[in-house]
Design a protein around this motif. Sequence first.
Motif, PDB file in Angstrom:
ATOM      1  N   LEU A  17      34.185 -17.780  33.201  1.00 41.20           N
ATOM      2  CA  LEU A  17      34.990 -17.293  34.316  1.00 41.20           C
ATOM      3  C   LEU A  17      34.455 -17.875  35.620  1.00 41.20           C
ATOM      4  O   LEU A  17      33.246 -17.897  35.840  1.00 41.20           O
ATOM      5  N   PHE A  18      35.355 -18.299  36.496  1.00 42.70           N
ATOM      6  CA  PHE A  18      34.959 -18.868  37.784  1.00 42.70           C
ATOM      7  C   PHE A  18      35.416 -17.950  38.920  1.00 42.70           C
ATOM      8  O   PHE A  18      36.592 -17.609  39.017  1.00 42.70           O
ATOM      9  N   SER A  19      34.457 -17.578  39.779  1.00 39.10           N
ATOM     10  CA  SER A  19      34.707 -16.618  40.848  1.00 39.10           C
ATOM     11  C   SER A  19      35.632 -17.171  41.924  1.00 39.10           C
ATOM     12  O   SER A  19      35.754 -18.388  42.109  1.00 39.10           O
ATOM     13  N   GLY A  20      36.218 -16.255  42.688  1.00 37.90           N
ATOM     14  CA  GLY A  20      36.971 -16.599  43.879  1.00 37.90           C
ATOM     15  C   GLY A  20      36.089 -16.499  45.109  1.00 37.90           C
ATOM     16  O   GLY A  20      34.865 -16.391  45.009  1.00 37.90           O
ATOM     17  N   GLN A  21      36.718 -16.511  46.281  1.00 37.75           N
ATOM     18  CA  GLN A  21      35.943 -16.476  47.518  1.00 37.75           C
ATOM     19  C   GLN A  21      35.806 -15.054  48.041  1.00 37.75           C
ATOM     20  O   GLN A  21      36.520 -14.148  47.633  1.00 37.75           O
ATOM     21  N   GLY A  22      34.871 -14.872  48.951  1.00 36.87           N
ATOM     22  CA  GLY A  22      34.641 -13.571  49.557  1.00 36.87           C
ATOM     23  C   GLY A  22      33.224 -13.089  49.396  1.00 36.87           C
ATOM     24  O   GLY A  22      32.716 -12.325  50.225  1.00 36.87           O
ATOM     25  N   ASN A  23      32.540 -13.532  48.328  1.00 28.88           N
ATOM     26  CA  ASN A  23      31.165 -13.093  48.085  1.00 28.88           C
ATOM     27  C   ASN A  23      30.139 -14.204  48.299  1.00 28.88           C
ATOM     28  O   ASN A  23      28.974 -14.056  47.925  1.00 28.88           O
ATOM     29  N   GLN A  24      30.552 -15.314  48.898  1.00 30.66           N
ATOM     30  CA  GLN A  24      29.625 -16.422  49.097  1.00 30.66           C
ATOM     31  C   GLN A  24      28.453 -16.005  49.990  1.00 30.66           C
ATOM     32  O   GLN A  24      28.631 -15.283  50.960  1.00 30.66           O
ATOM     33  N   HIS A  25      27.250 -16.467  49.642  1.00 36.87           N
ATOM     34  CA  HIS A  25      26.052 -16.094  50.397  1.00 36.87           C
ATOM     35  C   HIS A  25      25.008 -17.201  50.262  1.00 36.87           C
ATOM     36  O   HIS A  25      25.049 -17.996  49.309  1.00 36.87           O
ATOM     37  N   PRO A  26      24.056 -17.276  51.189  1.00 41.80           N
ATOM     38  CA  PRO A  26      23.107 -18.395  51.200  1.00 41.80           C
ATOM     39  C   PRO A  26      22.242 -18.504  49.951  1.00 41.80           C
ATOM     40  O   PRO A  26      21.803 -19.611  49.599  1.00 41.80           O
ATOM     41  N   ALA A  27      21.978 -17.385  49.277  1.00 40.77           N
ATOM     42  CA  ALA A  27      21.085 -17.413  48.111  1.00 40.77           C
ATOM     43  C   ALA A  27      21.830 -17.553  46.790  1.00 40.77           C
ATOM     44  O   ALA A  27      21.217 -17.471  45.720  1.00 40.77           O
ATOM     45  N   MET A  28      23.125 -17.792  46.843  1.00 40.95           N
ATOM     46  CA  MET A  28      23.898 -17.892  45.597  1.00 40.95           C
ATOM     47  C   MET A  28      23.437 -19.082  44.754  1.00 40.95           C
ATOM     48  O   MET A  28      22.942 -20.074  45.279  1.00 40.95           O
ATOM     49  N   LEU A  29      23.589 -18.922  43.434  1.00 42.07           N
ATOM     50  CA  LEU A  29      23.212 -19.971  42.480  1.00 42.07           C
ATOM     51  C   LEU A  29      21.833 -20.535  42.818  1.00 42.07           C
ATOM     52  O   LEU A  29      21.677 -21.727  43.105  1.00 42.07           O
ATOM     53  N   PRO A  30      20.796 -19.706  42.759  1.00 39.78           N
ATOM     54  CA  PRO A  30      19.465 -20.131  43.210  1.00 39.78           C
ATOM     55  C   PRO A  30      18.874 -21.296  42.428  1.00 39.78           C
ATOM     56  O   PRO A  30      17.989 -21.988  42.924  1.00 39.78           O
ATOM     57  N   TRP A  31      19.392 -21.535  41.242  1.00 40.44           N
ATOM     58  CA  TRP A  31      18.853 -22.592  40.386  1.00 40.44           C
ATOM     59  C   TRP A  31      19.582 -23.922  40.535  1.00 40.44           C
ATOM     60  O   TRP A  31      19.184 -24.920  39.923  1.00 40.44           O
ATOM     61  N   LEU A  32      20.646 -23.945  41.324  1.00 39.37           N
ATOM     62  CA  LEU A  32      21.495 -25.133  41.387  1.00 39.37           C
ATOM     63  C   LEU A  32      20.757 -26.327  41.979  1.00 39.37           C
ATOM     64  O   LEU A  32      20.196 -26.254  43.076  1.00 39.37           O
ATOM     65  N   ALA A  33      20.773 -27.440  41.257  1.00 39.34           N
ATOM     66  CA  ALA A  33      20.116 -28.662  41.732  1.00 39.34           C
ATOM     67  C   ALA A  33      21.016 -29.404  42.709  1.00 39.34           C
ATOM     68  O   ALA A  33      22.243 -29.286  42.674  1.00 39.34           O
ATOM     69  N   ASP A  34      20.394 -30.190  43.548  1.00 37.34           N
ATOM     70  CA  ASP A  34      21.125 -30.973  44.543  1.00 37.34           C
ATOM     71  C   ASP A  34      21.584 -32.272  43.890  1.00 37.34           C
ATOM     72  O   ASP A  34      20.881 -33.283  43.901  1.00 37.34           O
ATOM     73  N   ASP A  35      22.783 -32.261  43.309  1.00 34.23           N
ATOM     74  CA  ASP A  35      23.278 -33.445  42.605  1.00 34.23           C
ATOM     75  C   ASP A  35      24.364 -34.146  43.427  1.00 34.23           C
ATOM     76  O   ASP A  35      24.626 -33.788  44.579  1.00 34.23           O
ATOM     77  N   ALA A  36      25.008 -35.129  42.819  1.00 34.23           N
ATOM     78  CA  ALA A  36      26.008 -35.913  43.539  1.00 34.23           C
ATOM     79  C   ALA A  36      27.192 -35.057  43.984  1.00 34.23           C
ATOM     80  O   ALA A  36      27.757 -35.277  45.068  1.00 34.23           O
ATOM     81  N   THR A  37      27.578 -34.070  43.174  1.00 38.92           N
ATOM     82  CA  THR A  37      28.686 -33.193  43.546  1.00 38.92           C
ATOM     83  C   THR A  37      28.333 -32.371  44.777  1.00 38.92           C
ATOM     84  O   THR A  37      29.147 -32.218  45.697  1.00 38.92           O
ATOM     85  N   VAL A  38      27.117 -31.853  44.804  1.00 34.06           N
ATOM     86  CA  VAL A  38      26.671 -31.050  45.945  1.00 34.06           C
ATOM     87  C   VAL A  38      26.566 -31.919  47.195  1.00 34.06           C
ATOM     88  O   VAL A  38      26.999 -31.529  48.290  1.00 34.06           O
TER      89      VAL A  38
END
Length: 302
Positions: A6-27
């Motif tokens: 399931l993929f979330s919608g908007q409204g809950n975005q925050h600076p600490a979201m997805l703490p494990w996400l790597a800085d890849d080409a998409t980012v």
Amino acid sequence: MSFALLFSGQGNQHPAMLPWLADDATVRGMCARLGVGDWRQALADAGWAERNDNAQTLLTSLALAAWGQLAPKVPPPAAVAGYSVGELAAFSAAGVIDPAAAAALAPRRAEAMDRCAAESPGGLVAVTGLAGQALEQLRSDAGLELAIRNGDASVVLGGPVDALDSAERMAVAAGAQCTRLRVNVASHTRWMREAAESFSQTLADVPFLAPRALLFSNTGDRVRDASAARAALAAQIAQTVRWDECMENISARQVRCVLEIGPGQALARMWNQRYPTVPARACDDFRSAAAVAAWLNSHAEQ
């Protein structure tokens, strides 16, 4: 192995979201598109984070990046769905559109919606604790539309700002709970009809494929081919998100667990309340991609 994505919608975005996400080409591509050097720092500015164009662009790309980093560690999902703008990432995860195309479509979707909002300023309010005739009376009296249906007594109403203010007062007086969402457009209502038509024209030039996994749209229907996918992705901008039906359709596939990708735990929490015997977790709960994959693999294989 059987799990739903399931993929979330908007409204809950925050600076600490997805703490494990790597800085890849998409980012990195997302940051360039948004004109920011550090997306987490940008999200710390509430005004910037709540802008529709920023939110849709950021959330779509981060979801695509997160799934791109998780997918090699787990088998393909048995079923996929996205909540509101989350459909862009969901359709990509199901193989309908290329990830790069999905990322590029997010700002186009936001732009079309913002043009409508400039003509008719509006927003969304979540209402819980009212159902049936009482809820319909509130919606009608306030002059709003049903934007999202999460359950019989859990909905999101959308429309003009003044009507939202009236709805909040009436709902509280009736004993309901209200939360104004952090969006500045009346998504999934008739006030977005021109945006849906404009986005449909945009999608006409985008290559679409049939889904590789079971894919359910916000209109509550299964997407079976490229033509249906293209139509559904545009139509949901101005139609009610029937998320309760999406959950029912996924539950009928007897998945063993559910993973939410995006900010917060709203979708996982809704799922756990509705189907307590099938565990759901959100990517925001974990500190590494390996931990997400370990949880998913251990539960989906049971």
